[in-house]
Write a protein that holds these residues in place. Structure first.
Motif, PDB file in Angstrom:
ATOM      1  N   ALA A 175      31.938  52.399  29.645  1.00 37.93           N
ATOM      2  CA  ALA A 175      32.621  52.428  28.333  1.00 37.93           C
ATOM      3  C   ALA A 175      32.963  53.778  27.652  1.00 37.93           C
ATOM      4  O   ALA A 175      33.902  54.182  27.340  1.00 37.93           O
ATOM      5  N   GLU A 176      31.622  54.479  27.726  1.00 40.74           N
ATOM      6  CA  GLU A 176      31.827  55.955  27.276  1.00 40.74           C
ATOM      7  C   GLU A 176      32.668  56.829  28.118  1.00 40.74           C
ATOM      8  O   GLU A 176      33.408  57.636  27.418  1.00 40.74           O
ATOM      9  N   LEU A 177      32.623  56.733  29.245  1.00 46.17           N
ATOM     10  CA  LEU A 177      33.347  57.146  30.339  1.00 46.17           C
ATOM     11  C   LEU A 177      34.869  56.942  30.120  1.00 46.17           C
ATOM     12  O   LEU A 177      35.653  57.796  30.251  1.00 46.17           O
ATOM     13  N   ASP A 226      28.625  67.375  33.428  1.00 47.60           N
ATOM     14  CA  ASP A 226      27.897  66.572  32.610  1.00 47.60           C
ATOM     15  C   ASP A 226      28.201  65.022  33.028  1.00 47.60           C
ATOM     16  O   ASP A 226      27.286  64.029  32.594  1.00 47.60           O
ATOM     17  N   GLN A 227      29.694  64.694  33.277  1.00 45.40           N
ATOM     18  CA  GLN A 227      29.911  63.363  33.669  1.00 45.40           C
ATOM     19  C   GLN A 227      29.324  62.910  34.938  1.00 45.40           C
ATOM     20  O   GLN A 227      28.874  61.706  35.204  1.00 45.40           O
ATOM     21  N   ILE A 228      29.345  63.739  35.890  1.00 48.28           N
ATOM     22  CA  ILE A 228      28.507  63.608  37.005  1.00 48.28           C
ATOM     23  C   ILE A 228      27.341  63.412  37.135  1.00 48.28           C
ATOM     24  O   ILE A 228      26.635  62.486  37.597  1.00 48.28           O
ATOM     25  N   GLN A 229      26.586  64.341  36.449  1.00 40.50           N
ATOM     26  CA  GLN A 229      24.865  63.891  36.120  1.00 40.50           C
ATOM     27  C   GLN A 229      24.787  62.664  35.494  1.00 40.50           C
ATOM     28  O   GLN A 229      23.568  61.977  35.891  1.00 40.50           O
ATOM     29  N   SER A 230      25.405  62.442  34.441  1.00 41.37           N
ATOM     30  CA  SER A 230      25.294  61.059  33.886  1.00 41.37           C
ATOM     31  C   SER A 230      25.412  59.733  34.884  1.00 41.37           C
ATOM     32  O   SER A 230      24.601  58.913  34.886  1.00 41.37           O
ATOM     33  N   LEU A 231      26.432  59.881  35.693  1.00 40.69           N
ATOM     34  CA  LEU A 231      26.617  58.907  36.831  1.00 40.69           C
ATOM     35  C   LEU A 231      25.445  58.956  37.845  1.00 40.69           C
ATOM     36  O   LEU A 231      24.856  57.847  38.389  1.00 40.69           O
ATOM     37  N   LEU A 232      24.974  60.216  38.286  1.00 41.39           N
ATOM     38  CA  LEU A 232      23.935  60.502  39.109  1.00 41.39           C
ATOM     39  C   LEU A 232      22.842  60.002  38.738  1.00 41.39           C
ATOM     40  O   LEU A 232      21.997  59.059  39.163  1.00 41.39           O
ATOM     41  N   ASP A 233      22.259  60.070  37.223  1.00 36.15           N
ATOM     42  CA  ASP A 233      21.170  59.497  36.878  1.00 36.15           C
ATOM     43  C   ASP A 233      21.335  57.977  37.018  1.00 36.15           C
ATOM     44  O   ASP A 233      20.039  57.541  37.163  1.00 36.15           O
ATOM     45  N   LEU A 234      22.449  57.436  36.676  1.00 38.14           N
ATOM     46  CA  LEU A 234      22.413  55.996  36.629  1.00 38.14           C
ATOM     47  C   LEU A 234      22.149  55.480  37.934  1.00 38.14           C
ATOM     48  O   LEU A 234      21.482  54.434  38.051  1.00 38.14           O
ATOM     49  N   PHE A 235      23.004  55.741  39.053  1.00 39.41           N
ATOM     50  CA  PHE A 235      23.109  55.444  40.200  1.00 39.41           C
ATOM     51  C   PHE A 235      21.546  55.521  40.943  1.00 39.41           C
ATOM     52  O   PHE A 235      21.203  55.071  42.080  1.00 39.41           O
TER      53      PHE A 235
END
Length: 291
Positions: A175-177, A226-235
């Motif tokens: 949702a934030e993305l 930053d967006q890539i890192q956020s998704l990377l942390d999640l997955f």
């Protein structure tokens, strides 16, 4: 059999009924419906939502508290955004195997239907029709708590707490993305990443990063680091939870339809044309070097 023995067996049977409810032994049946209602709804609001969800008079109703909402969302969004009242409500109806997940919402203004489908599939929810609603417009983040709670009861399935937490984190991050790139693109990206995870299970963090970057390019997104890192942390977290990505993929038919629709849209086709043009220019440049 002596009367004392009969009494003893009756007492044992009664204790088993108390500690192991009959429902725990029942098979989940197609069409079973469970409703969750926010604890702070008025009686009038509850009746209105039950009618809206077409709930039968004998439907099983669970209550979702504000404390539960904070428990599952407090790590990911500000407490002020969760609020002090539980009003989000939901209905879940079991469907036949292979149906996948469908979601319909009303008065939910931040979390899209595809975001719900993605997060629920991550949590292991499958083959169900879900309706999320509220008497007034709300973000929708708290609805996931009730939906998962209802699914566990209706299907006699216990979902691990760390998986529930991961599903809530995924929903919030998507949702934030969506605030930054658009809700449709954000949901499409999550769907595509999961497809790739099922087709080519990543073994390393670099593999996950490659899937994220490749998927974002296919959707036409130029993500920031930053967006890539956020998704990377999640997955990375989801990978460590041993999520069954093939099962997740089986539940995403509706989300995949939206993904296909997007890629076939004018916006999606425009991006694909640009991508083809880019590769064509590279090929022409290489040809020119040898001519």
């Amino acid at each position: 059999m002596k009367q004392s023995m009969i009494k003893k067996y009756c007492v044992i049977a009664l204790m088993l009924c108390l500690f192991f409810p009959i429902r725990a032994f029942a098979d989940a049946a197609v069409g079973d419906q469970v409703v969750t209602l926010g604890e702070n709804l008025t009686t009038e609001q509850k009746n209105m939502l039950l009618a809206e969800m077409k709930a039968p008079a004998d439907v099983e109703i669970l209550t979702v508290t504000n404390q539960e909402e904070h428990e599952y969302l407090g790590k990911y969004i500000a407490k002020r955004l969760i609020g002090t009242k539980a009003i989000s409500s939901s209905s879940i109806t079991l469907e036949k195997a292979g149906t996948g997940l469908t979601v319909e919402t009303k008065n939910i203004n931040w979390v899209s239907e595809e975001m719900f489908i993605n997060a629920l599939a991550t949590a292991g929810v499958k083959d169900a029709a879900i309706y999320a609603t509220a008497p007034i417009p709300v973000s929708g983040t708290a609805a996931l708590t009730g939906i998962i709670k209802a699914y566990e009861l209706s299907s006699d399935t216990a979902i691990p707490e760390d998986v529930k937490q991961a599903a809530n984190e995924e929903m919030v991050k998507t949702a934030e993305l969506g605030d930054e790139v658009g809700a449709e693109k954000a949901a499409a990206l999550m769907t595509r990443i999961k497809e790739q995870m099922a087709e080519n299970p990543p073994k390393t963090d670099d593999d996950i990063r490659t899937i994220i970057e490749t998927s974002s390019k296919e959707i036409g997104l130029n993500l920031t680091e930053d967006q890539i890192q956020s998704l990377l942390d999640l997955f990375k977290k989801l990978k460590d939870l041993n999520i069954d990505w093939n099962q997740v993929g089986d539940q995403l038919d509706k989300a995949k339809e939206k993904l296909t629709t997007f890629l076939e849209s004018e916006e999606g086709q425009g991006f694909l044309d640009k991508l083809k043009g880019f590769f064509s220019s590279i090929i022409d440049a290489i040809k020119a070097l040898f001519s």
